[in-house]
Design a protein around this motif. Structure first.
Motif, mmCIF file in Angstrom:
data_model
loop_
_atom_site.group_PDB
_atom_site.id
_atom_site.type_symbol
_atom_site.label_atom_id
_atom_site.label_comp_id
_atom_site.label_asym_id
_atom_site.label_seq_id
_atom_site.Cartn_x
_atom_site.Cartn_y
_atom_site.Cartn_z
ATOM 1 N N ILE A 39 -44.977 7.172 52.848
ATOM 2 C CA ILE A 39 -43.834 6.751 53.652
ATOM 3 C C ILE A 39 -42.605 6.603 52.755
ATOM 4 O O ILE A 39 -42.694 6.122 51.628
ATOM 5 C CB ILE A 39 -44.106 5.435 54.410
ATOM 6 C CG1 ILE A 39 -44.580 4.334 53.455
ATOM 7 C CG2 ILE A 39 -45.146 5.662 55.507
ATOM 8 C CD1 ILE A 39 -44.770 2.972 54.123
ATOM 9 N N ALA A 40 -41.462 7.022 53.271
ATOM 10 C CA ALA A 40 -40.238 6.997 52.475
ATOM 11 C C ALA A 40 -39.083 6.437 53.285
ATOM 12 O O ALA A 40 -38.986 6.644 54.497
ATOM 13 C CB ALA A 40 -39.891 8.410 51.992
ATOM 14 N N ALA A 41 -38.221 5.714 52.607
ATOM 15 C CA ALA A 41 -36.973 5.193 53.155
ATOM 16 C C ALA A 41 -36.215 4.599 51.973
ATOM 17 O O ALA A 41 -36.725 4.556 50.848
ATOM 18 C CB ALA A 41 -37.215 4.143 54.238
ATOM 19 N N ARG A 42 -35.001 4.114 52.222
ATOM 20 C CA ARG A 42 -34.213 3.567 51.118
ATOM 21 C C ARG A 42 -34.724 2.216 50.641
ATOM 22 O O ARG A 42 -34.753 1.944 49.445
ATOM 23 C CB ARG A 42 -32.750 3.423 51.541
ATOM 24 C CG ARG A 42 -31.994 4.727 51.650
ATOM 25 C CD ARG A 42 -30.543 4.472 51.988
ATOM 26 N NE ARG A 42 -30.399 3.704 53.211
ATOM 27 C CZ ARG A 42 -29.267 3.162 53.647
ATOM 28 N NH1 ARG A 42 -28.173 3.278 52.938
ATOM 29 N NH2 ARG A 42 -29.222 2.500 54.784
ATOM 30 N N ARG A 43 -35.127 1.353 51.563
ATOM 31 C CA ARG A 43 -35.420 -0.045 51.216
ATOM 32 C C ARG A 43 -36.879 -0.241 50.827
ATOM 33 O O ARG A 43 -37.790 -0.174 51.658
ATOM 34 C CB ARG A 43 -35.047 -0.954 52.377
ATOM 35 C CG ARG A 43 -33.555 -1.001 52.641
ATOM 36 C CD ARG A 43 -33.193 -2.064 53.646
ATOM 37 N NE ARG A 43 -33.699 -3.371 53.267
ATOM 38 C CZ ARG A 43 -33.519 -4.480 53.996
ATOM 39 N NH1 ARG A 43 -32.819 -4.424 55.123
ATOM 40 N NH2 ARG A 43 -34.021 -5.641 53.601
ATOM 41 N N SER A 51 -46.444 -1.286 54.465
ATOM 42 C CA SER A 51 -47.710 -0.900 53.836
ATOM 43 C C SER A 51 -48.730 -2.015 53.909
ATOM 44 O O SER A 51 -49.915 -1.791 54.212
ATOM 45 C CB SER A 51 -47.465 -0.497 52.377
ATOM 46 O OG SER A 51 -46.623 0.629 52.285
ATOM 47 N N GLN A 52 -48.278 -3.225 53.650
ATOM 48 C CA GLN A 52 -49.176 -4.385 53.708
ATOM 49 C C GLN A 52 -49.673 -4.620 55.134
ATOM 50 O O GLN A 52 -50.848 -4.949 55.350
ATOM 51 C CB GLN A 52 -48.462 -5.621 53.177
ATOM 52 C CG GLN A 52 -48.175 -5.578 51.681
ATOM 53 C CD GLN A 52 -47.380 -6.777 51.206
ATOM 54 O OE1 GLN A 52 -47.045 -7.682 51.977
ATOM 55 N NE2 GLN A 52 -47.043 -6.798 49.926
ATOM 56 N N GLU A 53 -48.790 -4.463 56.102
ATOM 57 C CA GLU A 53 -49.173 -4.663 57.498
ATOM 58 C C GLU A 53 -50.241 -3.655 57.927
ATOM 59 O O GLU A 53 -51.204 -4.007 58.612
ATOM 60 C CB GLU A 53 -47.937 -4.534 58.389
ATOM 61 C CG GLU A 53 -48.200 -4.768 59.867
ATOM 62 C CD GLU A 53 -46.939 -4.709 60.701
ATOM 63 O OE1 GLU A 53 -47.073 -4.581 61.941
ATOM 64 O OE2 GLU A 53 -45.829 -4.767 60.140
ATOM 65 N N ILE A 54 -50.063 -2.412 57.521
ATOM 66 C CA ILE A 54 -51.037 -1.379 57.876
ATOM 67 C C ILE A 54 -52.376 -1.637 57.197
ATOM 68 O O ILE A 54 -53.440 -1.525 57.822
ATOM 69 C CB ILE A 54 -50.480 0.007 57.505
ATOM 70 C CG1 ILE A 54 -49.332 0.380 58.467
ATOM 71 C CG2 ILE A 54 -51.574 1.068 57.540
ATOM 72 C CD1 ILE A 54 -48.579 1.639 58.093
ATOM 73 N N ALA A 55 -52.336 -2.011 55.928
ATOM 74 C CA ALA A 55 -53.577 -2.292 55.201
ATOM 75 C C ALA A 55 -54.295 -3.504 55.780
ATOM 76 O O ALA A 55 -55.534 -3.516 55.895
ATOM 77 C CB ALA A 55 -53.272 -2.506 53.724
ATOM 78 N N ALA A 56 -53.525 -4.524 56.170
ATOM 79 C CA ALA A 56 -54.119 -5.736 56.733
ATOM 80 C C ALA A 56 -54.817 -5.465 58.060
ATOM 81 O O ALA A 56 -55.748 -6.190 58.446
ATOM 82 C CB ALA A 56 -53.043 -6.806 56.921
ATOM 83 N N ALA A 57 -54.376 -4.410 58.751
ATOM 84 C CA ALA A 57 -55.009 -4.044 60.023
ATOM 85 C C ALA A 57 -56.270 -3.214 59.818
ATOM 86 O O ALA A 57 -56.915 -2.798 60.785
ATOM 87 C CB ALA A 57 -54.017 -3.275 60.887
ATOM 88 N N GLY A 58 -56.617 -2.963 58.552
ATOM 89 C CA GLY A 58 -57.840 -2.245 58.255
ATOM 90 C C GLY A 58 -57.696 -0.740 58.172
ATOM 91 O O GLY A 58 -58.696 -0.018 58.168
ATOM 92 N N HIS A 59 -56.457 -0.269 58.067
ATOM 93 C CA HIS A 59 -56.206 1.165 57.996
ATOM 94 C C HIS A 59 -55.890 1.567 56.557
ATOM 95 O O HIS A 59 -55.565 0.716 55.725
ATOM 96 C CB HIS A 59 -55.040 1.540 58.912
ATOM 97 C CG HIS A 59 -55.204 1.057 60.312
ATOM 98 N ND1 HIS A 59 -56.334 1.302 61.061
ATOM 99 C CD2 HIS A 59 -54.371 0.313 61.109
ATOM 100 C CE1 HIS A 59 -56.199 0.752 62.250
ATOM 101 N NE2 HIS A 59 -55.027 0.147 62.309
ATOM 102 N N PRO A 60 -55.949 2.862 56.230
ATOM 103 C CA PRO A 60 -55.608 3.299 54.874
ATOM 104 C C PRO A 60 -54.195 2.857 54.488
ATOM 105 O O PRO A 60 -53.247 3.047 55.260
ATOM 106 C CB PRO A 60 -55.693 4.827 54.965
ATOM 107 C CG PRO A 60 -56.645 5.088 56.088
ATOM 108 C CD PRO A 60 -56.407 3.982 57.074
ATOM 109 N N PHE A 63 -48.755 5.046 50.841
ATOM 110 C CA PHE A 63 -48.127 5.091 49.523
ATOM 111 C C PHE A 63 -46.620 5.091 49.741
ATOM 112 O O PHE A 63 -46.062 6.080 50.226
ATOM 113 C CB PHE A 63 -48.567 6.355 48.783
ATOM 114 C CG PHE A 63 -47.942 6.516 47.431
ATOM 115 C CD1 PHE A 63 -48.161 5.603 46.419
ATOM 116 C CD2 PHE A 63 -47.134 7.615 47.160
ATOM 117 C CE1 PHE A 63 -47.598 5.760 45.158
ATOM 118 C CE2 PHE A 63 -46.559 7.790 45.909
ATOM 119 C CZ PHE A 63 -46.794 6.850 44.909
ATOM 120 N N PRO A 64 -45.925 3.990 49.411
ATOM 121 C CA PRO A 64 -44.484 3.913 49.667
ATOM 122 C C PRO A 64 -43.678 4.550 48.537
ATOM 123 O O PRO A 64 -43.970 4.339 47.359
ATOM 124 C CB PRO A 64 -44.230 2.405 49.742
ATOM 125 C CG PRO A 64 -45.277 1.796 48.873
ATOM 126 C CD PRO A 64 -46.472 2.710 48.920
#
Length: 282
Positions: A39-43, A51-60, A63-64
């Motif tokens: 995933i890419a963006a400026r901030r 990334s943390q939210e997705i990982a906490a939900a049990g998903h891969p 890479f930011p």
């Protein structure tokens, strides 16, 4: 080209403009389907939270890659990092990042703020294609997704830079699809209509009185869900909400809407001010 459905589980996807709006919701939706994401963006902070939210939900965990796509060369560098992360195997690239500028073309001309809009909205997707198509051809599969806009068919005043850059991208997308028609690579255009995001142009225009009444904007989440459905079923063009098809299929209607709406925009004041505002890369 025959439609080829995509099974998103395990699919390696590079997604730009992932920090807010449709891009953020799209990252969440794709991750829930089991996709592996860069995933890419400026901030950087927003990418890390996502990334943390997705990982906490049990998903891969994605890479930011913090990236300012308004800088020439940044798109090619991002593609190289994504290829390295994925072991030189990217299945899908979604060019979702966008930039906008509200103001009079006759005052702004080709200023840096205007060139930024084209760098993000047009040159970045084209650079991504040049960087990733050779790898996709070598692997015998791949999907390129360009996010355009309904504004390509509604030429409102003071939105010439955003509208023309998205129109150019739409035309380039159709041409690219024909260029790659005899290859295994799929080219998809996503055309969002009125969506409740920071890039909603109607909120930026200087209206003479109140803005005209329009249909309520859809949510970024519902837009992301529509995009995921379209990718899974193998669509070449995904338009959401569906009523946005009207100006796309009947350009005269889009021009009529722009003419009527344009009369309510304070264009004279904009000519005095020149540059009203810009919204950077998402």
């Amino acid at each position: 080209m025959r439609r080829r459905r995509i099974k998103l589980a395990g699919t390696r996807i590079l997604l730009t403009g992932a920090s807010t709006g449709i891009g953020r919701e799209l990252a969440l939706q794709l991750a829930s389907e089991g996709a592996e994401l860069v995933i890419a963006a400026r901030r950087a902070d927003l990418l890390e939270i996502l990334s943390q939210e997705i990982a906490a939900a049990g998903h891969p965990r994605p890479f930011p890659v913090p990236t300012d796509l308004s800088v020439p060369g940044a798109a090619a560098a991002l593609a190289a990092k994504a290829l390295e992360h994925f072991g030189h195997e990217i299945d899908v690239v979604i060019n979702n990042a966008g930039a906008s500028l509200t103001g009079a073309q006759s005052r702004i001309g080709d200023a840096d703020t205007a060139r930024t809009v084209y760098e993000v909205n047009l040159w970045t997707p084209l650079a991504m294609g040049a960087a990733l198509v050779p790898t996709m051809l070598a692997r015998g599969k791949g999907t390129i997704v360009h996010v355009t806009s309904t504004i390509q068919s509604v030429p409102l005043p003071l939105l010439g830079y955003y509208g023309s850059s998205k129109s150019a991208l739409a035309q380039a997308t159709r041409s690219l699809r024909l260029e790659l028609a005899e290859t295994p690579i799929r080219v998809v255009e996503v055309v969002p209509g009125a969506t409740d995001t920071a890039l909603r142009d109607i909120d930026e225009l200087p209206w003479k009185a109140n803005p005209p009444k329009t249909l309520p904007p859809v949510t970024p989440k519902s837009s992301a869900e529509a995009i995921v459905r379209g990718l899974k079923r193998g669509a070449n063009r995904i338009v959401y909400p569906r009523y946005s098809l009207v100006p796309l299929e009947f350009p005269a209607f889009g021009r009529l809407v722009a003419r009527i709406g344009g009369r309510r925009v304070n264009t004279r004041g904009a000519l005095d001010l020149g540059h009203l505002g810009d919204r950077g890369t998402s």
